[in-house]
Motif scaffolding. Structure first.
Motif, PDB file in Angstrom:
ATOM      1  N   PRO A   1      44.018  29.202  40.874  1.00 51.42           N
ATOM      2  CA  PRO A   1      42.760  29.920  41.103  1.00 51.42           C
ATOM      3  C   PRO A   1      42.877  30.905  42.259  1.00 51.42           C
ATOM      4  CG  PRO A   1      42.330  27.584  40.774  1.00 51.42           C
ATOM      5  CD  PRO A   1      43.831  27.738  40.896  1.00 51.42           C
ATOM      6  N   VAL A   2      42.309  32.085  42.091  1.00 52.57           N
ATOM      7  CA  VAL A   2      42.368  33.121  43.121  1.00 52.57           C
ATOM      8  C   VAL A   2      41.238  34.113  42.876  1.00 52.57           C
ATOM      9  CG1 VAL A   2      43.921  34.640  41.826  1.00 52.57           C
ATOM     10  CG2 VAL A   2      43.902  34.746  44.329  1.00 52.57           C
ATOM     11  N   THR A   3      40.795  34.748  43.932  1.00 53.10           N
ATOM     12  CA  THR A   3      39.831  35.836  43.819  1.00 53.10           C
ATOM     13  C   THR A   3      40.576  37.140  44.010  1.00 53.10           C
ATOM     14  OG1 THR A   3      38.019  34.465  44.657  1.00 53.10           O
ATOM     15  CG2 THR A   3      37.729  36.851  44.786  1.00 53.10           C
ATOM     16  N   VAL A   4      40.414  38.050  43.069  1.00 55.04           N
ATOM     17  CA  VAL A   4      41.080  39.344  43.165  1.00 55.04           C
ATOM     18  C   VAL A   4      40.020  40.431  43.302  1.00 55.04           C
ATOM     19  CG1 VAL A   4      43.100  38.609  41.864  1.00 55.04           C
ATOM     20  CG2 VAL A   4      41.184  39.638  40.656  1.00 55.04           C
TER      21      VAL A   4
ATOM     22  N   SER B   1      39.249  44.781  43.172  1.00 54.56           N
ATOM     23  CA  SER B   1      39.714  46.081  42.714  1.00 54.56           C
ATOM     24  C   SER B   1      38.558  47.060  42.750  1.00 54.56           C
ATOM     25  CB  SER B   1      40.273  45.986  41.294  1.00 54.56           C
ATOM     26  OG  SER B   1      40.639  47.263  40.817  1.00 54.56           O
ATOM     27  N   ALA B   2      38.729  48.143  43.498  1.00 57.03           N
ATOM     28  CA  ALA B   2      37.714  49.208  43.573  1.00 57.03           C
ATOM     29  C   ALA B   2      36.322  48.648  43.843  1.00 57.03           C
ATOM     30  CB  ALA B   2      37.730  50.023  42.289  1.00 57.03           C
ATOM     31  N   GLY B   3      36.237  47.692  44.765  1.00 55.56           N
ATOM     32  CA  GLY B   3      34.953  47.121  45.137  1.00 55.56           C
ATOM     33  C   GLY B   3      34.460  46.010  44.226  1.00 55.56           C
ATOM     34  N   GLU B   4      35.164  45.764  43.122  1.00 55.17           N
ATOM     35  CA  GLU B   4      34.792  44.698  42.192  1.00 55.17           C
ATOM     36  C   GLU B   4      35.600  43.445  42.514  1.00 55.17           C
ATOM     37  OE1 GLU B   4      34.862  43.821  37.352  1.00 55.17           O
ATOM     38  OE2 GLU B   4      35.803  45.612  38.174  1.00 55.17           O
ATOM     39  N   THR B   5      34.942  42.296  42.520  1.00 53.93           N
ATOM     40  CA  THR B   5      35.601  41.023  42.799  1.00 53.93           C
ATOM     41  C   THR B   5      35.516  40.127  41.572  1.00 53.93           C
ATOM     42  OG1 THR B   5      35.073  41.159  45.154  1.00 53.93           O
ATOM     43  CG2 THR B   5      35.604  38.987  44.285  1.00 53.93           C
ATOM     44  N   VAL B   6      36.646  39.552  41.200  1.00 49.97           N
ATOM     45  CA  VAL B   6      36.707  38.666  40.039  1.00 49.97           C
ATOM     46  C   VAL B   6      37.434  37.392  40.436  1.00 49.97           C
ATOM     47  CG1 VAL B   6      37.626  38.374  37.699  1.00 49.97           C
ATOM     48  CG2 VAL B   6      36.692  40.584  38.396  1.00 49.97           C
ATOM     49  N   LYS B   7      36.854  36.243  40.071  1.00 48.32           N
ATOM     50  CA  LYS B   7      37.494  34.959  40.336  1.00 48.32           C
ATOM     51  C   LYS B   7      38.309  34.556  39.113  1.00 48.32           C
ATOM     52  CE  LYS B   7      36.506  30.148  41.540  1.00 48.32           C
ATOM     53  NZ  LYS B   7      37.454  29.977  42.601  1.00 48.32           N
ATOM     54  N   LEU B   8      39.591  34.299  39.325  1.00 47.93           N
ATOM     55  CA  LEU B   8      40.476  33.868  38.251  1.00 47.93           C
ATOM     56  C   LEU B   8      40.786  32.389  38.390  1.00 47.93           C
ATOM     57  CD1 LEU B   8      43.117  36.773  38.230  1.00 47.93           C
ATOM     58  CD2 LEU B   8      41.010  36.589  36.898  1.00 47.93           C
ATOM     59  N   GLU B   9      40.810  31.686  37.263  1.00 46.99           N
ATOM     60  CA  GLU B   9      41.280  30.318  37.239  1.00 46.99           C
ATOM     61  C   GLU B   9      42.780  30.326  36.941  1.00 46.99           C
ATOM     62  OE1 GLU B   9      39.415  27.884  38.197  1.00 46.99           O
ATOM     63  OE2 GLU B   9      37.645  29.172  38.338  1.00 46.99           O
ATOM     64  N   ALA B  10      43.430  29.181  37.054  1.00 47.23           N
ATOM     65  CA  ALA B  10      44.855  29.093  36.772  1.00 47.23           C
ATOM     66  C   ALA B  10      45.153  29.597  35.367  1.00 47.23           C
ATOM     67  CB  ALA B  10      45.336  27.662  36.933  1.00 47.23           C
ATOM     68  N   MET B  11      46.120  30.483  35.257  1.00 46.87           N
ATOM     69  CA  MET B  11      46.615  31.093  34.018  1.00 46.87           C
ATOM     70  C   MET B  11      45.665  32.120  33.414  1.00 46.87           C
ATOM     71  SD  MET B  11      49.505  29.871  34.161  1.00 46.87           S
ATOM     72  CE  MET B  11      50.233  28.526  35.109  1.00 46.87           C
ATOM     73  N   ASP B  12      44.599  32.490  34.131  1.00 46.74           N
ATOM     74  CA  ASP B  12      43.816  33.659  33.735  1.00 46.74           C
ATOM     75  C   ASP B  12      44.635  34.913  34.033  1.00 46.74           C
ATOM     76  OD1 ASP B  12      41.693  32.055  33.011  1.00 46.74           O
ATOM     77  OD2 ASP B  12      40.377  32.690  34.656  1.00 46.74           O
ATOM     78  N   CYS B  13      44.225  36.001  33.427  1.00 49.71           N
ATOM     79  CA  CYS B  13      44.971  37.251  33.553  1.00 49.71           C
ATOM     80  C   CYS B  13      43.970  38.389  33.750  1.00 49.71           C
ATOM     81  CB  CYS B  13      45.762  37.448  32.251  1.00 49.71           C
ATOM     82  SG  CYS B  13      47.096  38.624  32.328  1.00 49.71           S
ATOM     83  N   VAL B  14      44.401  39.459  34.401  1.00 50.68           N
ATOM     84  CA  VAL B  14      43.574  40.658  34.481  1.00 50.68           C
ATOM     85  C   VAL B  14      44.380  41.852  33.998  1.00 50.68           C
ATOM     86  CG1 VAL B  14      41.992  39.938  36.302  1.00 50.68           C
ATOM     87  CG2 VAL B  14      44.142  41.047  36.919  1.00 50.68           C
ATOM     88  N   LEU B  15      43.703  42.736  33.269  1.00 44.37           N
ATOM     89  CA  LEU B  15      44.253  44.018  32.883  1.00 44.37           C
ATOM     90  C   LEU B  15      43.851  45.006  33.960  1.00 44.37           C
ATOM     91  CD1 LEU B  15      45.513  46.073  30.907  1.00 44.37           C
ATOM     92  CD2 LEU B  15      43.281  46.154  29.744  1.00 44.37           C
ATOM     93  N   VAL B  16      44.839  45.604  34.618  1.00 43.56           N
ATOM     94  CA  VAL B  16      44.571  46.526  35.726  1.00 43.56           C
ATOM     95  C   VAL B  16      44.356  47.921  35.150  1.00 43.56           C
ATOM     96  CG1 VAL B  16      45.399  47.429  37.924  1.00 43.56           C
ATOM     97  CG2 VAL B  16      46.036  45.118  37.210  1.00 43.56           C
TER      98      VAL B  16
END
Length: 194
Positions: A146-149, A151-166
């Motif tokens: 789990p991590v909070t990422v 980008s450009a002022g937007e915050t998204v919380k990811l759980e383990a093995m979640d992914c983000v398209l940059v």
């Protein structure tokens, strides 16, 4: 920035029928195992055995959990792959035999059609920033915990093995975590930039 939830990933049988793969993303969207241009997936490997063969495909393999495995690729000397190893790239259309080190593992498998897309898979640890994609490029970040990422002022919380398209012209910043930065660049685009 687009979040892909691990709970929404597509599950399917391995090509050889001896296990299950979890598809994170594929291009073109919805493409089958026979016609994809690139594919990101995870798999749990519980037994020693041969990998499925994929003509004209290259693999990049990383260990996400477990004690690792030894790979014999096209009858060459075995290569040990662990959670601390750099991602390993090799042809998916040659014989590959896997021997588990000590119990089951989970791997990250990035596959690309040879000559169409050039992949880059990098293990990132600690605090880091990932820049957005350039023309002809697609960028994903897979979180192992789990991590909070941001980008450009937007915050998204990811759980383990979640992914983000940059997205293009964006960057993702994460702290105190191991992530995998996965990039696909069209081969034709790469050749024109040289």
């Amino acid at each position: 920035m687009k979040r892909l939830s691990a709970s929404d990933y597509k599950r399917m049988s391995w090509k050889n029928g001896k296990g299950e793969t979890v598809e994170i993303a594929v291009f073109p969207p919805g493409a089958s195992m026979d016609v994809f241009e690139w594919r990101i997936s995870m798999a749990s490997v519980a037994n020693d055995g041969a990998f499925s063969l994929f003509p004209e495909i290259d693999r990049t393999l990383s260990i996400l959990s477990g004690h690792g495995m030894s790979l014999t690729i096209d009858a060459a000397a075995p290569v040990l792959l662990t959670m601390d190893s750099d991602p390993l790239r090799f042809a998916a259309d040659v014989p590959v035999d896997a021997t588990l080190v000590e119990g089951a593992i989970t791997d990250l498998n990035v596959m690309t059609r040879r000559g169409r897309f050039a992949p880059s898979v990098e293990r990132r640890a600690g605090s880091f920033s990932v820049r957005g994609c350039e023309r002809g490029e697609t960028v994903y970040v897979l979180a192992t915990d789990p991590v909070t990422v941001t980008s450009a002022g937007e915050t998204v919380k990811l759980e383990a093995m979640d992914c983000v398209l940059v997205e293009e012209d964006a960057s993702v910043t994460a702290e105190n975590i191991v992530c995998y930065e996965i990039r696909f660049q069209e081969a034709a685009q790469r050749s024109t930039e040289r």
